[in-house]
Design a protein around this motif. Structure first.
Motif, mmCIF file in Angstrom:
data_model
loop_
_atom_site.group_PDB
_atom_site.id
_atom_site.type_symbol
_atom_site.label_atom_id
_atom_site.label_comp_id
_atom_site.label_asym_id
_atom_site.label_seq_id
_atom_site.Cartn_x
_atom_site.Cartn_y
_atom_site.Cartn_z
ATOM 1 N N THR A 81 25.550 17.482 -11.365
ATOM 2 C CA THR A 81 25.753 17.285 -9.929
ATOM 3 C C THR A 81 25.901 18.629 -9.225
ATOM 4 O OG1 THR A 81 26.782 15.138 -10.292
ATOM 5 C CG2 THR A 81 27.265 16.233 -8.204
ATOM 6 N N LYS A 82 26.655 19.540 -9.820
ATOM 7 C CA LYS A 82 26.848 20.864 -9.226
ATOM 8 C C LYS A 82 25.522 21.630 -9.163
ATOM 9 C CE LYS A 82 29.853 24.887 -9.608
ATOM 10 N NZ LYS A 82 30.956 25.492 -10.321
ATOM 11 N N LEU A 83 24.706 21.525 -10.211
ATOM 12 C CA LEU A 83 23.404 22.180 -10.236
ATOM 13 C C LEU A 83 22.511 21.628 -9.133
ATOM 14 C CD1 LEU A 83 21.254 24.032 -11.538
ATOM 15 C CD2 LEU A 83 20.728 22.139 -13.078
ATOM 16 N N ILE A 84 22.453 20.305 -9.006
ATOM 17 C CA ILE A 84 21.627 19.682 -7.980
ATOM 18 C C ILE A 84 22.113 20.084 -6.589
ATOM 19 C CG2 ILE A 84 21.001 17.459 -6.941
ATOM 20 C CD1 ILE A 84 20.862 16.372 -9.851
ATOM 21 N N ASP A 85 23.436 20.091 -6.377
ATOM 22 C CA ASP A 85 23.989 20.528 -5.090
ATOM 23 C C ASP A 85 23.564 21.954 -4.773
ATOM 24 O OD1 ASP A 85 25.240 18.109 -4.648
ATOM 25 O OD2 ASP A 85 27.215 18.796 -5.337
ATOM 26 N N HIS A 86 23.617 22.824 -5.772
ATOM 27 C CA HIS A 86 23.217 24.224 -5.563
ATOM 28 C C HIS A 86 21.742 24.309 -5.175
ATOM 29 C CE1 HIS A 86 22.865 28.525 -5.986
ATOM 30 N NE2 HIS A 86 21.830 28.316 -6.792
ATOM 31 N N ILE A 87 20.898 23.572 -5.872
ATOM 32 C CA ILE A 87 19.462 23.598 -5.574
ATOM 33 C C ILE A 87 19.216 23.094 -4.156
ATOM 34 C CG2 ILE A 87 17.231 22.543 -6.133
ATOM 35 C CD1 ILE A 87 18.204 22.639 -9.113
ATOM 36 N N ILE A 88 19.855 22.016 -3.765
ATOM 37 C CA ILE A 88 19.678 21.468 -2.422
ATOM 38 C C ILE A 88 20.156 22.473 -1.376
ATOM 39 C CG2 ILE A 88 20.491 19.689 -0.824
ATOM 40 C CD1 ILE A 88 20.360 17.733 -3.224
ATOM 41 N N ASP A 89 21.306 23.100 -1.612
ATOM 42 C CA ASP A 89 21.860 24.058 -0.653
ATOM 43 C C ASP A 89 21.042 25.340 -0.548
ATOM 44 O OD1 ASP A 89 23.904 22.293 -0.088
ATOM 45 O OD2 ASP A 89 25.352 23.266 -1.415
ATOM 46 N N ALA A 90 20.352 25.721 -1.639
ATOM 47 C CA ALA A 90 19.659 27.016 -1.677
ATOM 48 C C ALA A 90 18.161 26.913 -1.413
ATOM 49 C CB ALA A 90 19.900 27.675 -3.037
ATOM 50 N N THR A 91 17.667 25.718 -1.084
ATOM 51 C CA THR A 91 16.235 25.556 -0.878
ATOM 52 C C THR A 91 15.950 24.830 0.427
ATOM 53 O OG1 THR A 91 16.221 23.478 -2.123
ATOM 54 C CG2 THR A 91 15.704 25.490 -3.358
ATOM 55 N N GLU A 92 14.738 25.017 0.894
ATOM 56 C CA GLU A 92 14.274 24.322 2.093
ATOM 57 C C GLU A 92 13.438 23.121 1.652
ATOM 58 O OE1 GLU A 92 11.053 25.019 5.694
ATOM 59 O OE2 GLU A 92 11.827 26.757 4.618
ATOM 60 N N ASP A 93 13.737 21.953 2.187
ATOM 61 C CA ASP A 93 12.975 20.756 1.849
ATOM 62 C C ASP A 93 11.729 20.705 2.724
ATOM 63 O OD1 ASP A 93 12.012 18.311 1.086
ATOM 64 O OD2 ASP A 93 13.756 17.162 1.740
ATOM 65 N N VAL A 94 10.562 20.831 2.093
ATOM 66 C CA VAL A 94 9.294 20.780 2.821
ATOM 67 C C VAL A 94 8.573 19.456 2.582
ATOM 68 C CG1 VAL A 94 9.031 23.283 2.904
ATOM 69 C CG2 VAL A 94 8.062 22.019 0.977
ATOM 70 N N GLY A 95 9.224 18.545 1.857
ATOM 71 C CA GLY A 95 8.694 17.207 1.644
ATOM 72 C C GLY A 95 7.315 17.194 1.000
ATOM 73 N N ALA A 96 6.436 16.363 1.556
ATOM 74 C CA ALA A 96 5.094 16.197 1.005
ATOM 75 C C ALA A 96 4.210 17.426 1.221
ATOM 76 C CB ALA A 96 4.438 14.964 1.610
ATOM 77 N N ALA A 97 4.653 18.352 2.040
ATOM 78 C CA ALA A 97 3.882 19.587 2.269
ATOM 79 C C ALA A 97 4.116 20.607 1.153
ATOM 80 C CB ALA A 97 4.254 20.194 3.626
ATOM 81 N N PHE A 98 4.835 20.211 0.110
ATOM 82 C CA PHE A 98 5.190 21.148 -0.958
ATOM 83 C C PHE A 98 3.992 21.888 -1.554
ATOM 84 C CE2 PHE A 98 5.917 22.210 -5.401
ATOM 85 C CZ PHE A 98 7.017 23.047 -5.289
ATOM 86 N N PRO A 99 2.919 21.198 -1.974
ATOM 87 C CA PRO A 99 1.797 21.940 -2.577
ATOM 88 C C PRO A 99 1.209 22.991 -1.626
ATOM 89 C CG PRO A 99 1.583 19.605 -3.037
ATOM 90 C CD PRO A 99 2.697 19.760 -2.026
#
Length: 148
Positions: A81-99
């Motif tokens: 859970t802590k790892l996932i929280d860190h990833i979410i906090d440290a990244t920008e969600d670009v959704g389906a535009a990821f590729p």
């Protein structure tokens, strides 16, 4: 797909999933591997026994077949859970535009930044064929929509 037992210099043990032994060797040689607990890049491969399935799981066994990417070895749920929280906090969600965004970053069309999003298996393979390093992480659906 192969699953390897790995350890960092602080003796944290974890699993790594790779498309082949060569994929592991390439990532290890390029210092692309890091401990999910402490971030150390000093990673060693541990001995591991092969898993050979000798038959189908009986329908009445009452046991679900594990889904790749949903199980963690030697990690307490709160660590995941802590790892996932860190990833979410440290990244920008670009959704389906990821590729598309990953390509723009790789080819220096936009400033480098840490992103996350969704991609089909076909898109993932295409990105990797272009030399774009990506990691698939299982972020629970109830957390996936959280913005940075």
């Amino acid at each position: 797909m192969i699953v390897l037992n790995l350890s960092c210099d602080r003796e944290h043990r974890f699993e790594g999933w790779f498309s082949s032994n060569e994929d592991f060797d390439r990532q290890h040689g390029r210092k692309m591997l890091a401990c999910p607990l402490c971030g150390s890049g000093e990673i060693v491969r541990l001995p591991s026994a092969p898993h050979v399935r000798t038959g189908a799981v009986p329908r009445d066994a009452g046991t679900a077949v594990p889904t790749p990417g949903r199980h963690y070895a030697n990690l307490a749920p709160e660590v995941v859970t802590k790892l996932i929280d860190h990833i979410i906090d440290a990244t920008e969600d670009v959704g389906a535009a990821f590729p598309e965004e990953a390509r723009k970053i790789h080819y220096h069309e936009v400033p480098e930044r840490q992103i996350r999003g969704t991609a089909s298996n076909r898109e993932v393979h295409a990105l990797r064929d272009e030399g774009i390093e990506i990691v698939a992480l299982p972020i629970p659906p109830h957390r996936a929509g959280k913005t940075h």
